[in-house]
Design an enzyme around this catalytic site. Sequence first.
Site, PDB file in Angstrom:
ATOM      1  N   ASP A  88       0.863  -1.187   0.000  1.00 13.02           N
ATOM      2  CA  ASP A  88       0.000   0.000   0.000  1.00 13.02           C
ATOM      3  C   ASP A  88       0.896   1.232   0.000  1.00 13.02           C
ATOM      4  OD1 ASP A  88       0.045   1.112   3.037  1.00 13.02           O
ATOM      5  OD2 ASP A  88      -0.057  -1.077   3.102  1.00 13.02           O
ATOM      6  N   ASP A 177      -9.684   3.171   5.832  1.00  8.33           N
ATOM      7  CA  ASP A 177      -8.576   3.164   6.781  1.00  8.33           C
ATOM      8  C   ASP A 177      -9.036   3.897   8.035  1.00  8.33           C
ATOM      9  OD1 ASP A 177      -6.251   3.508   8.215  1.00  8.33           O
ATOM     10  OD2 ASP A 177      -5.128   4.476   6.609  1.00  8.33           O
ATOM     11  N   GLU A 179      -8.140   4.217  11.958  1.00  7.42           N
ATOM     12  CA  GLU A 179      -7.079   3.913  12.917  1.00  7.42           C
ATOM     13  C   GLU A 179      -6.822   5.133  13.794  1.00  7.42           C
ATOM     14  OE1 GLU A 179      -2.974   4.180  11.327  1.00  7.42           O
ATOM     15  OE2 GLU A 179      -3.934   3.955   9.348  1.00  7.42           O
TER      16      GLU A 179
END
Length: 289
Positions: A88, A177, A179
Amino acid sequence: MPVHRPGTARRGQHPHAVGILLAALSALALLLTLPGAAQSADTSDGRSARGDDVPQRGTARMGMGVVEHDGRGGRPSGGSAAQTEGVDVSSHQGNVNWSALWNSGVKWAYVKATESTSYKNPYFAQQYNGSYNIGMIRGAYHFATPDTSSGAAQANYFASNGGGWSRDGRTLPGALDIEWNPYGAACFGKSQGAMVDWIRDFLATYKARTGRDAVIYTATTWWKQCTGNYGGFGASNPLWIARYNTTPGELPAGWGFHTMWQYTSTGPVVGDHNKFNGAYDRVQALANG
């Protein structure tokens, strides 16, 4: 100047130095009480909110919080199960040498497309098209900032700016994503229930826009802290687990297995490196839906 009798001074003591030191300490104490004095603000989840610790908006990337909590990394331990190497990337990598990655064995890639509703990766075209042109199966990801706008607004922005999906056999569903917040409080100032609602809003909107269930990228520690270890997404949304170690470790509630595993931020070529939990044909199956 006063004269001190021989023998009256002790090691480390100087009368004038002591006076200067006391004056300096008094001045410092006064300074710290003034408005605008530099102080480190404590947040509810223990992170510092000092301005000099906060990166520029848009620079967040997948695994940024994992580095802070788990370190940079491990290498997967040996096993007989088939796995497929992936990578990524974000603007942090700039223009990527996709030939080098392909030759190293990388067969799939995720590229950061967007963040919040105001940032688009300036290297997205080179990275997204470059990985595709070299032969990889590729997808896009969105870095979530739940404190800046709604889940629906961010899903729409993502889908309109690189996060779409097409049934061409080479495009993976978009990834969320979610986090640690690099700009402030780890849970973006949200309660666990409010965080679950935000994620649900994003996922529902993304599916309505693209017809696909988004992949969820997260770390178990963050998921427990910020969602209360909510288990309601495992039946529909593939899990991309972040853990820089030799195994994926404990998974968040609701998932009996992981689909992808980000195991290091120090890849042998460039970018964060990942293992797909299956042979190449399983990567193709996820792309095909």
